[in-house]
Motif scaffolding. Structure first.
Motif, short mmCIF file in Angstrom:
data_model
loop_
_atom_site.label_atom_id
_atom_site.label_comp_id
_atom_site.label_asym_id
_atom_site.label_seq_id
_atom_site.Cartn_x
_atom_site.Cartn_y
_atom_site.Cartn_z
N ASP A 92 0.85 -1.20 0.00
CA ASP A 92 0.00 0.00 0.00
C ASP A 92 0.88 1.25 0.00
N LEU A 93 1.09 1.80 -1.18
CA LEU A 93 1.99 2.95 -1.35
C LEU A 93 1.55 4.16 -0.55
N ASN A 94 0.25 4.44 -0.55
CA ASN A 94 -0.26 5.60 0.18
C ASN A 94 -0.01 5.46 1.68
N ALA A 95 -0.17 4.26 2.20
CA ALA A 95 0.06 4.05 3.64
C ALA A 95 1.54 4.27 3.99
N TYR A 96 2.45 3.73 3.16
CA TYR A 96 3.88 3.96 3.41
C TYR A 96 4.22 5.45 3.31
N TYR A 97 3.72 6.09 2.27
CA TYR A 97 4.03 7.51 2.05
C TYR A 97 3.51 8.35 3.21
N ASN A 98 2.26 8.15 3.58
CA ASN A 98 1.67 8.94 4.66
C ASN A 98 2.31 8.62 6.01
N ARG A 99 2.67 7.36 6.23
CA ARG A 99 3.35 7.02 7.48
C ARG A 99 4.71 7.72 7.53
N GLY A 100 5.40 7.73 6.38
CA GLY A 100 6.68 8.44 6.32
C GLY A 100 6.53 9.92 6.61
N PHE A 101 5.47 10.52 6.08
CA PHE A 101 5.24 11.94 6.31
C PHE A 101 4.94 12.20 7.79
N ASN A 102 4.18 11.32 8.43
CA ASN A 102 3.90 11.48 9.87
C ASN A 102 5.16 11.26 10.71
N LYS A 103 6.01 10.34 10.31
CA LYS A 103 7.29 10.16 11.01
C LYS A 103 8.13 11.43 10.87
N PHE A 104 8.12 12.01 9.69
CA PHE A 104 8.82 13.28 9.45
C PHE A 104 8.30 14.36 10.40
#
Length: 190
Positions: free
Chosen positions: A95-107
Motif C-alpha cells: 500500500d503505497l499511500n500508507a507507506y508515504y503517509n506514514r513516512g510523512f507522519n514520522k517526518f
C-alpha cells in the motif's frame, strides 16, 4: 468508552462485511468501521470504533485503519496515525499511500530515518508514485540528516531530487536550482 460508541461497535460487529449501517445521528458506516459520511460532531466518536476484531486481516480493515490514520493525522495525533498506517501496511504490504503517509507522519515527529525508510519503500515499489514526490521527500530528509562526517553523501540528496525532477516534481526542480552543489561542474544544469 461511551455507551453509544459501544452499542455502535457491537451492532457493526454483527453486520455482514461491507454492509452499510445508518446511525440516527446522520452517520453512515460500513461494517468494517469505514466512515462513508458523518456530521463533524459524530466523527470523533466514530473514529474510536474498531470493529475489525472479527476479521483483522480483511481488506476492509486495511481501509478502516488507513482512513482512521488520516483523521488522526489531521487532528495532530501523528503517533496514532503511524500506528494505524502500520496496521494497514501489515494487511496490505504494498500500500503505497500508507507507506508515504506514514513516512510523512514520522517526518512530522522528527523520526527522519524512519521516514527515509518509508519513502525508500515507496520508491522500491513504484518510483513514479505521486510524480516522484517520494524521491523529493527522501532527498529533503537526507539533506537534513547530513553531518560534517557525512557531507560527502550530498550526492545522494542531489540524485533523489534529480529523479523527482525527472518524474515532474516541481518542488524538487526548485530545490535543485537553489543547490549549486547539485549542478554539474558547478555551472548550472543537472
Amino acid at each position: 468508552m461511551k455507551k453509544r460508541t459501544a452499542v455502535i461497535g457491537a451492532l457493526l460487529s454483527l453486520t455482514p462485511i461491507s454492509q452499510t449501517f445508518l446511525i440516527g445521528t446522520g452517520a453512515a458506516l460500513t461494517s468494517a468501521g469505514g466512515m462513508l459520511f458523518a456530521p463533524e460532531k459524530v466523527k470523533a466518536e466514530i473514529i474510536k470504533i474498531d470493529s475489525c476484531g472479527l476479521y483483522p486481516l480483511s481488506n476492509e480493515c486495511a481501509v478502516f485503519y488507513y482512513n482512521r490514520a488520516i483523521y488522526k493525522s489531521r487532528d495532530g495525533d501523528y503517533s496514532g496515525a503511524i500506528s494505524d498506517y502500520t496496521k494497514a501496511i501489515k494487511i496490505r504490504p504494498r500500500d503505497l499511500n500508507a507507506y508515504y503517509n506514514r513516512g510523512f507522519n514520522k517526518f512530522r515527529l522528527g523520526d527522519k530515518y524512519g521516514a527515509i525508510s518509508d519513502f525508500s519503500k515507496v520508491i522500491d515499489i513504484a518510483p513514479a508514485f505521486r510524480g516522484g514526490s517520494a524521491y523529493r521527500m527522501r532527498g529533503l530528509l537526507r539533506d537534513q540528516t547530513l553531518t560534517s562526517s557525512t557531507r560527502s553523501d550530498v550526492k545522494y540528496v542531489c540524485l533523489d531530487w534529480k529523479e523527482a525532477n525527472k518524474w515532474g516534481d516541481q518542488r524538487a526542480t526548485t530545490w535543485l536550482i537553489n543547490k549549486p552543489h547539485c549542478w554539474e561542474n558547478g555551472k548550472g544544469g543537472w
